[in-house]
Design a protein around this motif. Sequence first.
Motif, PDB file in Angstrom:
ATOM      1  N   PHE A 112       0.830  -1.205   0.000  1.00 54.64           N
ATOM      2  CA  PHE A 112       0.000   0.000   0.000  1.00 54.64           C
ATOM      3  C   PHE A 112       0.865   1.256   0.000  1.00 54.64           C
ATOM      4  CE2 PHE A 112      -3.399  -2.846   1.338  1.00 54.64           C
ATOM      5  CZ  PHE A 112      -4.488  -2.314   0.689  1.00 54.64           C
ATOM      6  N   HIS A 113       1.902   1.245   0.819  1.00 56.37           N
ATOM      7  CA  HIS A 113       2.751   2.434   0.943  1.00 56.37           C
ATOM      8  C   HIS A 113       3.605   2.627  -0.304  1.00 56.37           C
ATOM      9  CE1 HIS A 113       1.457   2.972   5.066  1.00 56.37           C
ATOM     10  NE2 HIS A 113       1.699   1.704   5.291  1.00 56.37           N
ATOM     11  N   ILE A 114       4.011   1.528  -0.928  1.00 60.87           N
ATOM     12  CA  ILE A 114       4.773   1.633  -2.176  1.00 60.87           C
ATOM     13  C   ILE A 114       3.912   2.267  -3.262  1.00 60.87           C
ATOM     14  CG2 ILE A 114       5.824   0.303  -4.057  1.00 60.87           C
ATOM     15  CD1 ILE A 114       6.770  -1.713  -1.966  1.00 60.87           C
ATOM     16  N   LEU A 115       2.661   1.841  -3.351  1.00 57.56           N
ATOM     17  CA  LEU A 115       1.788   2.332  -4.421  1.00 57.56           C
ATOM     18  C   LEU A 115       1.253   3.738  -4.169  1.00 57.56           C
ATOM     19  CD1 LEU A 115      -0.147  -0.911  -5.399  1.00 57.56           C
ATOM     20  CD2 LEU A 115       1.661   0.256  -6.663  1.00 57.56           C
ATOM     21  N   THR A 116       1.486   4.291  -2.968  1.00 57.94           N
ATOM     22  CA  THR A 116       1.200   5.712  -2.769  1.00 57.94           C
ATOM     23  C   THR A 116       2.371   6.568  -3.224  1.00 57.94           C
ATOM     24  OG1 THR A 116       2.007   5.602  -0.479  1.00 57.94           O
ATOM     25  CG2 THR A 116      -0.353   5.310  -0.828  1.00 57.94           C
ATOM     26  N   ILE A 117       3.546   5.927  -3.379  1.00 57.19           N
ATOM     27  CA  ILE A 117       4.744   6.620  -3.879  1.00 57.19           C
ATOM     28  C   ILE A 117       4.896   6.389  -5.374  1.00 57.19           C
ATOM     29  CG2 ILE A 117       7.261   6.805  -3.687  1.00 57.19           C
ATOM     30  CD1 ILE A 117       6.992   5.751  -0.792  1.00 57.19           C
ATOM     31  N   ILE A 118       4.743   5.117  -5.797  1.00 54.98           N
ATOM     32  CA  ILE A 118       4.813   4.749  -7.216  1.00 54.98           C
ATOM     33  C   ILE A 118       3.387   4.458  -7.664  1.00 54.98           C
ATOM     34  CG2 ILE A 118       5.820   3.158  -8.904  1.00 54.98           C
ATOM     35  CD1 ILE A 118       7.987   2.524  -6.836  1.00 54.98           C
TER      36      ILE A 118
END
Length: 341
Positions: A112-118
């Motif tokens: 989830f946190h990766i896909l808020t950045i990428i």
Amino acid sequence: RESWMWDGSWRVASSTKALSYLTTHQREILIGITTALLSAQALLFSKITQHKVHDPSISLVITLAFEVTKLILSLVLLSFDVNRFNVQLSMVDISYFALPAMIYAINDNLLFHILTIIEEPTTFEILANMRILTTAILFQFVFKRSIHRIQWAALFLLCIGSAMSQLVTCGDYIVSNVPLGGFVLVVVYSVLSGVAGIYTEFLMKRHPTESFYFQNVKMYGWGVLINLVMLSFFNDGQLTQEIQHLNKWLTGAVVLIHACAGLSIAAVIRYGDNIARVYAHSMGMLLTMVISSLIFRQIPTVQLMLGMSVVIVSLYLFYTVGTEKKKQQNQIENEEEGHVQ
């Protein structure tokens, strides 16, 4: 009458051929289904993270829903399994599944946190192919199965193709459009994915006759417990209010697709191996790129298309060599049996 008999015979023959094809190509069909589910998962994740799921308690609630759904599906499928009474009930054996369940819980929340950045699903899927190298290294070390040098070359080609796909030309400069923090998180995600996958394969194949669905029940039972514990630490008291802001239909679709993808990946690991799993992820990335271009009206860059071409060559090389190795092994075994006779 002859026409009716011919038509009936044709239908029986067609059904027999279809059944034979399904039986012969079970692994390929399973990987194809897994590929489609992983692509749908990536696209849906990109949509839900547009709502900026930064709060750890929100992502924990969703990952808890993942585990609960997978546990329920596994219990339902277990009730229909003819092998359901062949189980390992010792506490030691059950406890072994806690470690991969914990890693998967961490990785699901990390996603989830990766896909808020990428935010682009294609970008994430390409970078996440680093798990192929981590998985291949662990696969060879744990299972003592050799990987041919051409297959290693294919894996490195995959990494090069993935990197090439992310290069953007800006005047005289070539820069990456991925933030450093996002890249580091994807590396962590890839390493954890490899460790969890290899350990899960090791556990599932320790008792090859045990019910596959009961093994899933052990895994997802721990997943539910671990996510509940994690949620109790991160709950800020405003969880109900924050959940109300989520798109219920979208969240429900994400949970269902992720649960089905999780069960499908587990089947690939149990009846195939982790190399098949990571290549299913790669093919999911290819499918995600195509769908993203159609849905989001993206224009693929030259670098992206060249990188994807290298990825396709990598896939071809890896499995072509693997097929040849298998044929040679079968030939050697047949010759040895002939000498014995």
